[in-house]
Design a protein around this motif. Sequence first.
Motif, PDB file in Angstrom:
ATOM      1  N   ARG A 270      -1.823   3.644 -15.948  1.00 39.02           N
ATOM      2  CA  ARG A 270      -3.198   3.818 -16.461  1.00 39.02           C
ATOM      3  C   ARG A 270      -3.504   5.272 -16.797  1.00 39.02           C
ATOM      4  N   ASN A 271      -2.573   6.151 -16.467  1.00 42.00           N
ATOM      5  CA  ASN A 271      -2.740   7.561 -16.836  1.00 42.00           C
ATOM      6  C   ASN A 271      -2.148   7.732 -18.234  1.00 42.00           C
ATOM      7  N   LEU A 272      -3.007   7.651 -19.240  1.00 38.77           N
ATOM      8  CA  LEU A 272      -2.529   7.590 -20.632  1.00 38.77           C
ATOM      9  C   LEU A 272      -1.839   8.882 -21.049  1.00 38.77           C
TER      10      LEU A 272
ATOM     11  N   ASN B   3       8.688   2.768 -11.696  1.00 36.26           N
ATOM     12  CA  ASN B   3       7.459   2.543 -10.932  1.00 36.26           C
ATOM     13  C   ASN B   3       6.712   3.856 -10.756  1.00 36.26           C
ATOM     14  N   LEU B   4       5.504   3.898 -11.292  1.00 35.62           N
ATOM     15  CA  LEU B   4       4.676   5.096 -11.184  1.00 35.62           C
ATOM     16  C   LEU B   4       3.651   4.919 -10.069  1.00 35.62           C
ATOM     17  N   GLY B   5       4.125   4.979  -8.825  1.00 45.77           N
ATOM     18  CA  GLY B   5       3.234   5.002  -7.664  1.00 45.77           C
ATOM     19  C   GLY B   5       2.984   6.447  -7.293  1.00 45.77           C
ATOM     20  N   GLY B   6       2.588   6.705  -6.057  1.00 46.25           N
ATOM     21  CA  GLY B   6       2.436   8.082  -5.605  1.00 46.25           C
ATOM     22  C   GLY B   6       3.734   8.849  -5.837  1.00 46.25           C
ATOM     23  N   ILE B   7       4.833   8.198  -5.499  1.00 48.68           N
ATOM     24  CA  ILE B   7       6.176   8.679  -5.820  1.00 48.68           C
ATOM     25  C   ILE B   7       6.692   7.818  -6.964  1.00 48.68           C
TER      26      ILE B   7
ATOM     27  N   GLY C  92       3.057   0.146 -11.813  1.00 46.63           N
ATOM     28  CA  GLY C  92       2.337   1.050 -10.917  1.00 46.63           C
ATOM     29  C   GLY C  92       1.078   1.591 -11.576  1.00 46.63           C
ATOM     30  N   GLY C  93       0.202   2.137 -10.743  1.00 50.23           N
ATOM     31  CA  GLY C  93      -1.092   2.625 -11.221  1.00 50.23           C
ATOM     32  C   GLY C  93      -0.974   3.756 -12.220  1.00 50.23           C
ATOM     33  N   GLY C  94       0.146   4.480 -12.197  1.00 49.22           N
ATOM     34  CA  GLY C  94       0.341   5.586 -13.139  1.00 49.22           C
ATOM     35  C   GLY C  94       0.395   5.122 -14.585  1.00 49.22           C
TER      36      GLY C  94
ATOM     37  N   SER D 100       0.888  -1.171   0.000  1.00 51.70           N
ATOM     38  CA  SER D 100       0.000   0.000   0.000  1.00 51.70           C
ATOM     39  C   SER D 100       0.919   1.211   0.000  1.00 51.70           C
ATOM     40  N   GLY D 101       0.888   1.933  -1.098  1.00 53.51           N
ATOM     41  CA  GLY D 101       1.866   2.999  -1.309  1.00 53.51           C
ATOM     42  C   GLY D 101       1.337   4.372  -0.969  1.00 53.51           C
ATOM     43  N   THR D 102       2.116   5.376  -1.359  1.00 50.37           N
ATOM     44  CA  THR D 102       1.789   6.757  -0.995  1.00 50.37           C
ATOM     45  C   THR D 102       0.512   7.267  -1.652  1.00 50.37           C
ATOM     46  N   SER D 103       0.019   6.583  -2.681  1.00 49.03           N
ATOM     47  CA  SER D 103      -1.227   7.037  -3.317  1.00 49.03           C
ATOM     48  C   SER D 103      -2.415   6.913  -2.379  1.00 49.03           C
ATOM     49  N   LEU D 104      -2.307   6.014  -1.384  1.00 48.28           N
ATOM     50  CA  LEU D 104      -3.399   5.801  -0.413  1.00 48.28           C
ATOM     51  C   LEU D 104      -4.679   5.301  -1.067  1.00 48.28           C
ATOM     52  N   ASP D 105      -4.527   4.619  -2.224  1.00 56.25           N
ATOM     53  CA  ASP D 105      -5.716   4.095  -2.900  1.00 56.25           C
ATOM     54  C   ASP D 105      -6.206   2.810  -2.249  1.00 56.25           C
ATOM     55  N   GLY D 106      -5.329   2.089  -1.578  1.00 57.10           N
ATOM     56  CA  GLY D 106      -5.708   0.811  -0.993  1.00 57.10           C
ATOM     57  C   GLY D 106      -4.516  -0.112  -1.009  1.00 57.10           C
TER      58      GLY D 106
ATOM     59  N   GLY E 118       5.162  10.815  -8.569  1.00 55.15           N
ATOM     60  CA  GLY E 118       4.564   9.936  -9.576  1.00 55.15           C
ATOM     61  C   GLY E 118       3.143  10.451  -9.756  1.00 55.15           C
ATOM     62  N   ASN E 119       2.197   9.807  -9.043  1.00 51.28           N
ATOM     63  CA  ASN E 119       0.802  10.251  -9.140  1.00 51.28           C
ATOM     64  C   ASN E 119       0.406  11.252  -8.065  1.00 51.28           C
ATOM     65  N   CYS E 120       1.278  11.482  -7.056  1.00 51.01           N
ATOM     66  CA  CYS E 120       0.771  12.161  -5.846  1.00 51.01           C
ATOM     67  C   CYS E 120       0.250  13.566  -6.114  1.00 51.01           C
TER      68      CYS E 120
ATOM     69  N   PRO F  33     -10.648  10.768  -6.832  1.00 54.04           N
ATOM     70  CA  PRO F  33      -9.281  10.532  -6.319  1.00 54.04           C
ATOM     71  C   PRO F  33      -8.179  10.620  -7.384  1.00 54.04           C
ATOM     72  N   TYR F  34      -8.518  10.499  -8.653  1.00 53.23           N
ATOM     73  CA  TYR F  34      -7.514  10.681  -9.705  1.00 53.23           C
ATOM     74  C   TYR F  34      -8.173  11.133 -10.998  1.00 53.23           C
ATOM     75  N   ASP F  35      -7.350  11.623 -11.907  1.00 52.97           N
ATOM     76  CA  ASP F  35      -7.807  12.088 -13.219  1.00 52.97           C
ATOM     77  C   ASP F  35      -7.855  10.864 -14.137  1.00 52.97           C
ATOM     78  N   GLU F  36      -9.062  10.359 -14.385  1.00 51.40           N
ATOM     79  CA  GLU F  36      -9.231   9.104 -15.128  1.00 51.40           C
ATOM     80  C   GLU F  36      -8.474   9.129 -16.456  1.00 51.40           C
ATOM     81  N   ALA F  37      -7.518   8.219 -16.583  1.00 46.88           N
ATOM     82  CA  ALA F  37      -6.695   8.062 -17.791  1.00 46.88           C
ATOM     83  C   ALA F  37      -5.948   9.347 -18.182  1.00 46.88           C
ATOM     84  N   GLY F  38      -5.955  10.341 -17.300  1.00 43.15           N
ATOM     85  CA  GLY F  38      -5.289  11.616 -17.612  1.00 43.15           C
ATOM     86  C   GLY F  38      -6.095  12.472 -18.572  1.00 43.15           C
TER      87      GLY F  38
HETATM   88  N1  ADP Z   1      -7.636   4.653 -14.540  1.00 42.73           N
HETATM   89  C1  ADP Z   1      -6.690   5.450 -14.032  1.00 42.73           C
HETATM   90  N2  ADP Z   1      -6.437   6.666 -14.577  1.00 42.73           N
HETATM   91  C2  ADP Z   1      -5.510   7.486 -14.069  1.00 42.73           C
HETATM   92  N3  ADP Z   1      -4.751   7.176 -12.994  1.00 42.73           N
HETATM   93  C3  ADP Z   1      -4.950   5.980 -12.408  1.00 42.73           C
HETATM   94  C4  ADP Z   1      -5.913   5.057 -12.887  1.00 42.73           C
HETATM   95  N4  ADP Z   1      -5.870   3.950 -12.098  1.00 42.73           N
HETATM   96  C5  ADP Z   1      -4.914   4.181 -11.167  1.00 42.73           C
HETATM   97  N5  ADP Z   1      -4.344   5.399 -11.351  1.00 42.73           N
HETATM   98  C6  ADP Z   1      -3.312   6.033 -10.548  1.00 42.73           C
HETATM   99  O1  ADP Z   1      -2.581   5.050  -9.860  1.00 42.73           O
HETATM  100  C7  ADP Z   1      -2.554   5.348  -8.463  1.00 42.73           C
HETATM  101  C8  ADP Z   1      -2.353   4.077  -7.688  1.00 42.73           C
HETATM  102  O2  ADP Z   1      -1.120   3.536  -8.098  1.00 42.73           O
HETATM  103  P1  ADP Z   1      -0.265   2.583  -7.166  1.00 42.73           P
HETATM  104  O3  ADP Z   1       0.738   1.939  -8.040  1.00 42.73           O
HETATM  105  O4  ADP Z   1      -1.169   1.726  -6.373  1.00 42.73           O
HETATM  106  O5  ADP Z   1       0.459   3.646  -6.242  1.00 42.73           O
HETATM  107  P2  ADP Z   1       0.965   3.480  -4.744  1.00 42.73           P
HETATM  108  O6  ADP Z   1       2.001   2.432  -4.757  1.00 42.73           O
HETATM  109  O7  ADP Z   1       1.477   4.839  -4.387  1.00 42.73           O
HETATM  110  O8  ADP Z   1      -0.267   3.092  -3.962  1.00 42.73           O
HETATM  111  C9  ADP Z   1      -3.844   6.073  -8.227  1.00 42.73           C
HETATM  112  O9  ADP Z   1      -3.778   6.867  -7.064  1.00 42.73           O
HETATM  113  C10 ADP Z   1      -3.938   6.917  -9.487  1.00 42.73           C
HETATM  114  O10 ADP Z   1      -3.117   8.050  -9.390  1.00 42.73           O
END
Ligand code: ADP
Length: 364
Positions: free
Chosen positions: A296-298, A165-169, A292-294, A11-17, A189-191, A204-209
Amino acid sequence: MSAGLYVGLMSGTSLDGVDAVLADFSGPRPKLQADAHRPFPDELRRELLALNSAGGNEIERAARAGTALAGVYADAVAGVLANSGVTAASVQAIGCHGQTVRHRPDAGFTVQLGNPALLAELSGIRVVADFRSRDLAAGGQGAPLVPAFHAAVFASAAEERIVLNLGGIANLSILRPAREAIGFDSGPGNCLLDLWAARHLGHPYDEAGGWAAGALPIAALLERLLAEPYFSAAPPKSTGRDLFNEDWLLAKLAGGEDAQAVQATLVELTARSIADAARRHGPSARRVIACGGGTRNLELMRRLQALLAPAVLEPSDAHGIDPQLVEAAAFAWLAMRALEGAAGNLPAVTGARGPRVLGAIYPA
Ligand SMILES: Nc1ncnc2c1ncn2[C@@H]1O[C@H](COP(=O)(O)OP(=O)(O)O)[C@@H](O)[C@H]1O
Ligand SMILES: [Mg+2]
């Protein structure tokens, strides 16, 4: 007992879960057998965010948040076991990163919450936690810790590669044939993208950027943001919400900027700081493997690909691991290293005095 089954929880700095994965390390390459994601309840997410800065009654609030986290972590572990049909007794250990609420290598400490004793009790599985403190004790940054795993699974003898790795950082691992890997946090990263989207879109985030893609970056603001000394500091270096937070961003705004153009600027800042770091420290790399979740940010991926060219940017599934599971798999791997008594850090990455076995073990 199967020799090589481990659960990784990240569970990273994005705090998504929390992302959970069941990894089998008994073969030459890790096999991910199942995964599960559990989002944080809104109240817990807000409290974890609040605990990232100084506030009242922190000790009790941190303990309570740790206990709540252990419940979510245990639920994620139950999820991967259910998805795989594997029993708790067949799992060697859970590698649990915990939730960072402070990262202050300059002051010699880093704090990850998570109540690993409760997680061991709830899951019936041995838990390895607190991976970062020993590296810090040995003079290191305690971060990033994933480069050793990146090197173990993504390195090639034929070419230099970067794992991003595109996490929060955002962190980079530079994997060079026949040389030691290097790695560091490049910065946001995404923070920043997430906090600005939450403020203006209520999401919580900009869907797909998509929102960022509809505006152009503001050149003067980009320049002020890129002037942050962290970007030009030499590795070893690591960072977190301690630096890249809302106050940091608000202090750089002149006031009156269009919110969507700020989001476009933050995408450009994120992509530029990563691409500049990649060029400086991995100039021969022709392949950048993203996780990382980033991913998905196209819009972020589009700008990164443009700035990294002629290197190609490819998500890690092209190399056999779902981008969302790489970091969780890394903590499963670090738990295995701890049980084997093998080092988990790379001193060239963290700046520690030497290799160290990382983590504290909570028996089942
Ligand atoms: N569909 C999406 N569009 C844009 N950004 C997204 C999408 N899905 C996930 N993300 C980004 O990925 C982040 C989660 O990435 P993650 O790798 O879990 O980071 P962390 O390790 O910091 O928790 C979200 O907070 C968001 O910024
Ligand atoms: Mg996450």
